[in-house]
Design a protein around this motif. Structure first.
Motif, PDB file in Angstrom:
ATOM      1  N   GLY A   3       0.826  -1.206   0.000  1.00 20.47           N
ATOM      2  CA  GLY A   3       0.000   0.000   0.000  1.00 20.47           C
ATOM      3  C   GLY A   3       0.854   1.247   0.000  1.00 20.47           C
ATOM      4  O   GLY A   3       1.926   1.300   0.630  1.00 20.47           O
ATOM      5  N   TRP A   4       0.413   2.255  -0.741  1.00 19.85           N
ATOM      6  CA  TRP A   4       1.140   3.516  -0.873  1.00 19.85           C
ATOM      7  C   TRP A   4       0.151   4.677  -0.720  1.00 19.85           C
ATOM      8  O   TRP A   4      -0.891   4.691  -1.382  1.00 19.85           O
ATOM      9  N   THR A   5       0.495   5.633   0.126  1.00 20.22           N
ATOM     10  CA  THR A   5      -0.312   6.843   0.282  1.00 20.22           C
ATOM     11  C   THR A   5       0.596   8.043   0.074  1.00 20.22           C
ATOM     12  O   THR A   5       1.492   8.305   0.879  1.00 20.22           O
ATOM     13  N   TRP A   6       0.368   8.742  -1.029  1.00 20.74           N
ATOM     14  CA  TRP A   6       1.206   9.879  -1.410  1.00 20.74           C
ATOM     15  C   TRP A   6       0.500  11.197  -1.083  1.00 20.74           C
ATOM     16  O   TRP A   6      -0.715  11.297  -1.212  1.00 20.74           O
ATOM     17  N   THR A   7       1.297  12.201  -0.720  1.00 17.65           N
ATOM     18  CA  THR A   7       0.812  13.576  -0.593  1.00 17.65           C
ATOM     19  C   THR A   7       1.751  14.479  -1.381  1.00 17.65           C
ATOM     20  O   THR A   7       2.951  14.535  -1.085  1.00 17.65           O
ATOM     21  N   PHE A   8       1.198  15.145  -2.391  1.00 16.25           N
ATOM     22  CA  PHE A   8       1.978  16.039  -3.255  1.00 16.25           C
ATOM     23  C   PHE A   8       1.515  17.474  -3.010  1.00 16.25           C
ATOM     24  O   PHE A   8       0.486  17.893  -3.541  1.00 16.25           O
ATOM     25  N   ASP A   9       2.275  18.236  -2.221  1.00 16.07           N
ATOM     26  CA  ASP A   9       1.916  19.630  -1.959  1.00 16.07           C
ATOM     27  C   ASP A   9       1.930  20.418  -3.266  1.00 16.07           C
ATOM     28  O   ASP A   9       2.942  20.427  -3.981  1.00 16.07           O
ATOM     29  N   GLY A  10       0.813  21.072  -3.577  1.00 22.07           N
ATOM     30  CA  GLY A  10       0.728  21.890  -4.786  1.00 22.07           C
ATOM     31  C   GLY A  10       0.458  21.120  -6.047  1.00 22.07           C
ATOM     32  O   GLY A  10       0.354  21.703  -7.125  1.00 22.07           O
ATOM     33  N   GLY A  11       0.347  19.798  -5.960  1.00 26.87           N
ATOM     34  CA  GLY A  11       0.160  18.977  -7.150  1.00 26.87           C
ATOM     35  C   GLY A  11      -1.298  18.642  -7.397  1.00 26.87           C
ATOM     36  O   GLY A  11      -2.165  18.836  -6.544  1.00 26.87           O
ATOM     37  N   VAL A  23       1.499  13.129 -11.577  1.00 22.57           N
ATOM     38  CA  VAL A  23       1.062  14.349 -10.913  1.00 22.57           C
ATOM     39  C   VAL A  23       1.423  15.548 -11.779  1.00 22.57           C
ATOM     40  O   VAL A  23       2.498  15.584 -12.386  1.00 22.57           O
ATOM     41  N   THR A  24       0.535  16.537 -11.836  1.00 20.15           N
ATOM     42  CA  THR A  24       0.744  17.749 -12.622  1.00 20.15           C
ATOM     43  C   THR A  24       0.844  18.963 -11.704  1.00 20.15           C
ATOM     44  O   THR A  24       0.100  19.076 -10.724  1.00 20.15           O
ATOM     45  N   LEU A  30       9.402  24.960  -5.812  1.00 20.81           N
ATOM     46  CA  LEU A  30       9.906  23.743  -5.185  1.00 20.81           C
ATOM     47  C   LEU A  30       8.809  23.168  -4.302  1.00 20.81           C
ATOM     48  O   LEU A  30       8.213  23.880  -3.489  1.00 20.81           O
ATOM     49  N   TYR A  31       8.566  21.870  -4.443  1.00 15.47           N
ATOM     50  CA  TYR A  31       7.453  21.239  -3.752  1.00 15.47           C
ATOM     51  C   TYR A  31       7.921  19.997  -2.992  1.00 15.47           C
ATOM     52  O   TYR A  31       8.804  19.274  -3.447  1.00 15.47           O
ATOM     53  N   SER A  32       7.278  19.763  -1.862  1.00 16.83           N
ATOM     54  CA  SER A  32       7.576  18.598  -1.038  1.00 16.83           C
ATOM     55  C   SER A  32       6.654  17.444  -1.399  1.00 16.83           C
ATOM     56  O   SER A  32       5.559  17.645  -1.932  1.00 16.83           O
ATOM     57  N   GLY A  50      11.212  20.102  -0.682  1.00 16.40           N
ATOM     58  CA  GLY A  50      11.755  20.755  -1.872  1.00 16.40           C
ATOM     59  C   GLY A  50      12.263  19.776  -2.899  1.00 16.40           C
ATOM     60  O   GLY A  50      13.207  20.056  -3.633  1.00 16.40           O
ATOM     61  N   TYR A  51      11.627  18.600  -2.986  1.00 15.80           N
ATOM     62  CA  TYR A  51      12.140  17.499  -3.812  1.00 15.80           C
ATOM     63  C   TYR A  51      11.789  17.671  -5.287  1.00 15.80           C
ATOM     64  O   TYR A  51      12.532  17.269  -6.166  1.00 15.80           O
ATOM     65  N   ILE A  52      10.629  18.246  -5.564  1.00 12.09           N
ATOM     66  CA  ILE A  52      10.159  18.403  -6.942  1.00 12.09           C
ATOM     67  C   ILE A  52      10.368  19.857  -7.363  1.00 12.09           C
ATOM     68  O   ILE A  52       9.844  20.786  -6.735  1.00 12.09           O
ATOM     69  N   HIS A  53      11.134  20.059  -8.421  1.00 16.62           N
ATOM     70  CA  HIS A  53      11.427  21.401  -8.923  1.00 16.62           C
ATOM     71  C   HIS A  53      10.664  21.619 -10.223  1.00 16.62           C
ATOM     72  O   HIS A  53      10.982  21.017 -11.249  1.00 16.62           O
ATOM     73  N   VAL A  54       9.638  22.460 -10.158  1.00 18.07           N
ATOM     74  CA  VAL A  54       8.868  22.836 -11.349  1.00 18.07           C
ATOM     75  C   VAL A  54       9.470  24.133 -11.879  1.00 18.07           C
ATOM     76  O   VAL A  54       9.403  25.172 -11.217  1.00 18.07           O
TER      77      VAL A  54
END
Length: 228
Positions: A3-11, A23-24, A30-32, A50-54
């Motif tokens: 099982g996987w539960t993801w949270t994408f701030d700003g996504g 995820v878009t 920078l998003y966590s 700050g892992y995802i850099h858009v």
């Protein structure tokens, strides 16, 4: 794990239970991201800050980056900082070449082998027949046996893949200073021109980055990045 539960701030979506979600993001920054993994009996949670850099819309040339418009480099849209261990690239004040600011890596007293990167956002080079990337750096050796290296890499895939276009062996040219180095005059700075940016890299999502590999040496400063 089942099982996987993801949270994408700003996504969008902000939450997902898929193993490999798509995820878009609509706004640069920078998003966590947080993942809670479970085997049905126990959970394990990890958050990457700050892992995802858009990246923002590509800049156009001529481009001049003197770092004067920033109050910090952490979290800005225009630059990504990759720092696994120790100090990372940061904004330095009262240190620039004929200016007040520069980018700095405090390498003095860091372990040899540490690698840090300063990664640009995209630049639109489409329709250009020839381009040069220049920059200035300030560095001094800490002792006669250190082996600091600075590499310049470029990408024509918006950062999915990179090639090296310049490697500077800083021990071969820098003076020795046994204390923590800060540039104090124009003579401390060296100008570098990268001219081997070939036609296949003249694209609308060109990116470049600075890769510093510590070799037991001193601090390094970057300023006045110019693409023309």
């Amino acid at each position: 794990v089942n099982g996987w539960t993801w949270t994408f701030d700003g996504g969008s979506p902000m939450n997902s239970t898929a193993q490999n979600p798509s995820v878009t993001y609509s706004t640069p920054g920078l998003y966590s991201v947080t993942l809670v993994a479970t085997d049905g009996g126990s959970n394990d949670t990890e958050t990457k800050t700050g892992y995802i850099h858009v990246v923002p819309v590509a800049a156009t040339i001529p481009l001049l980056e003197g770092f004067e418009s920033y109050s910090t480099l952490a979290g800005v849209q225009e630059w990504g900082i990759i720092n696994a261990v120790g100090n990372g690239f940061e904004l330095a004040t009262a240190t620039g070449l004929n200016s007040s600011k520069s980018a700095r890596l405090m390498n003095y007293n860091q372990s040899a082998g540490d690698v840090d990167e300063l990664v640009s956002s995209p630049v639109d080079l489409s329709g250009i027949s020839q381009v040069t990337l220049s920059f200035r750096y300030a560095h001094k050796r800490r002792n006669s046996s250190d082996e600091d290296k600075l590499r310049v890499l470029i990408s024509n895939t918006c950062g999915d893949s990179w090639v090296i276009r310049k490697t500077l062996l800083l021990a071969s040219s820098s003076a020795i200073q046994g204390t923590s180095f800060t540039p104090s005059s124009e003579n401390d700075w060296t100008t570098v021109h990268v001219t081997n940016i070939t036609a296949s890299y003249l694209v609308d999502n060109f990116r470049y980055k600075f890769n510093f590999e510590g070799g037991g040496g001193n601090n390094i400063y970057l300023d006045n990045i110019n693409i023309y």
